[in-house]
Design a protein around this motif. Structure first.
Motif, short mmCIF file in Angstrom:
data_model
loop_
_atom_site.label_atom_id
_atom_site.label_comp_id
_atom_site.label_asym_id
_atom_site.label_seq_id
_atom_site.Cartn_x
_atom_site.Cartn_y
_atom_site.Cartn_z
N UNK A 1 -96.74 -23.09 34.09
CA UNK A 1 -95.55 -22.68 34.83
C UNK A 1 -94.33 -23.37 34.25
N UNK A 2 -93.18 -22.77 34.52
CA UNK A 2 -91.90 -23.35 34.13
C UNK A 2 -91.04 -23.43 35.38
N UNK A 3 -90.34 -24.54 35.55
CA UNK A 3 -89.46 -24.72 36.69
C UNK A 3 -88.04 -24.85 36.18
N UNK A 4 -87.15 -24.03 36.75
CA UNK A 4 -85.74 -24.06 36.38
C UNK A 4 -84.90 -24.32 37.61
N UNK A 5 -83.73 -24.91 37.36
CA UNK A 5 -82.78 -25.14 38.45
C UNK A 5 -81.46 -24.52 38.02
N UNK A 6 -80.85 -23.79 38.95
CA UNK A 6 -79.61 -23.09 38.64
C UNK A 6 -78.68 -23.15 39.84
N UNK A 7 -77.40 -23.16 39.56
CA UNK A 7 -76.39 -23.11 40.62
C UNK A 7 -76.37 -21.69 41.21
N UNK A 8 -76.33 -21.58 42.52
CA UNK A 8 -76.39 -20.27 43.17
C UNK A 8 -75.13 -19.41 42.97
N UNK A 9 -73.92 -19.97 43.00
CA UNK A 9 -72.74 -19.10 42.92
C UNK A 9 -72.69 -18.14 41.73
N UNK A 10 -73.06 -18.54 40.50
CA UNK A 10 -73.05 -17.54 39.42
C UNK A 10 -74.05 -16.40 39.64
N UNK A 11 -75.19 -16.71 40.26
CA UNK A 11 -76.17 -15.66 40.55
C UNK A 11 -75.66 -14.72 41.63
N UNK A 12 -75.00 -15.29 42.64
CA UNK A 12 -74.43 -14.47 43.71
C UNK A 12 -73.33 -13.56 43.14
N UNK A 13 -72.52 -14.08 42.24
CA UNK A 13 -71.47 -13.27 41.61
C UNK A 13 -72.10 -12.13 40.80
N UNK A 14 -73.17 -12.42 40.06
CA UNK A 14 -73.89 -11.39 39.30
C UNK A 14 -74.45 -10.33 40.25
N UNK A 15 -75.10 -10.76 41.33
CA UNK A 15 -75.66 -9.82 42.30
C UNK A 15 -74.58 -8.97 42.96
N UNK A 16 -73.43 -9.57 43.22
CA UNK A 16 -72.31 -8.82 43.81
C UNK A 16 -71.88 -7.70 42.86
N UNK A 17 -71.83 -8.01 41.58
CA UNK A 17 -71.45 -7.00 40.59
C UNK A 17 -72.49 -5.89 40.51
N UNK A 18 -73.79 -6.25 40.61
CA UNK A 18 -74.83 -5.21 40.58
C UNK A 18 -74.73 -4.32 41.82
N UNK A 19 -74.36 -4.93 42.94
CA UNK A 19 -74.25 -4.18 44.19
C UNK A 19 -73.10 -3.17 44.14
N UNK A 20 -72.08 -3.46 43.36
CA UNK A 20 -70.97 -2.51 43.21
C UNK A 20 -71.38 -1.31 42.37
N UNK A 21 -72.35 -1.52 41.47
CA UNK A 21 -72.83 -0.43 40.62
C UNK A 21 -73.84 0.43 41.38
N UNK A 22 -74.85 -0.22 41.95
CA UNK A 22 -75.86 0.45 42.77
C UNK A 22 -76.06 -0.42 44.01
N UNK A 23 -75.51 0.00 45.15
CA UNK A 23 -75.66 -0.82 46.37
C UNK A 23 -77.14 -1.04 46.71
N UNK A 24 -77.45 -2.27 47.09
CA UNK A 24 -78.81 -2.62 47.47
C UNK A 24 -79.25 -1.72 48.62
N UNK A 25 -80.43 -1.15 48.49
CA UNK A 25 -80.94 -0.23 49.50
C UNK A 25 -80.59 1.22 49.21
N UNK A 26 -79.73 1.47 48.21
CA UNK A 26 -79.36 2.84 47.87
C UNK A 26 -79.87 3.23 46.48
N UNK A 27 -80.91 2.53 46.01
CA UNK A 27 -81.54 2.89 44.77
C UNK A 27 -82.17 4.28 44.94
#
Length: 138
Positions: A94-120
């Motif tokens: 296994x590999x364990x990584x640690x990442x700051x949440x805000x950049x991932x949340x910003x990425x997810x927000x951008x994906x949600x603008x393209x295809x809203x979650x639940x509207x796939x």
């Protein structure tokens, strides 16, 4: 379909309790594959490694422990937007990584603008596409 979303984030690869190093990770979301996100890890001295997992898993893992099988994501602390641990499992390794949440949340927000979650696209659309491909129709 247009709307590819990309981001680059730095993650800490936790090799042991005493050793960690930062690696660049490219995040990619393709609206043609609306349920998935791709993480490509730039490992020192090795070829990049890409993992594909559910976008919803990443969304869930930002606020609570999530994942079964090969990918587990969980906040490190109880505070909102705490750092996240991402554990990737391959057999006994296994590999364990640690990442700051805000950049991932910003990425997810951008994906949600393209295809809203639940509207796939509905599963019926996927089945129809598979039927078309398997039948050899263009």
């Amino acid at each position: 379909m247009n709307g590819r979303v990309q981001a680059q984030v730095m993650m800490s690869f936790l090799a042991s309790e005493e050793l960690s190093f930062r690696i660049p990770v490219e995040l990619v979301y393709e609206p043609d594959d609306p349920y998935a996100v791709r993480f490509t890890f730039g490992l020192p001295g090795d070829e990049p490694v890409t993992w594909v997992f559910g976008r919803e898993l990443l969304v869930d893992g930002v606020s609570r422990p999530a994942g079964e099988g090969d990918v587990h994501i969980a906040p490190v602390a109880d505070e909102p937007l705490a750092d996240l641990h991402i554990r990737l499992q391959v057999g006994p390794e296994s590999a364990l990584l640690r990442v700051s949440a805000p950049p991932l949340v910003a990425f997810l927000d951008r994906t949600d603008r393209v295809v809203p979650l639940g509207q796939e696209p509905a599963c019926a659309d996927i089945d129809a596409e598979l039927d078309r491909i398997l039948a050899g129709r263009p």
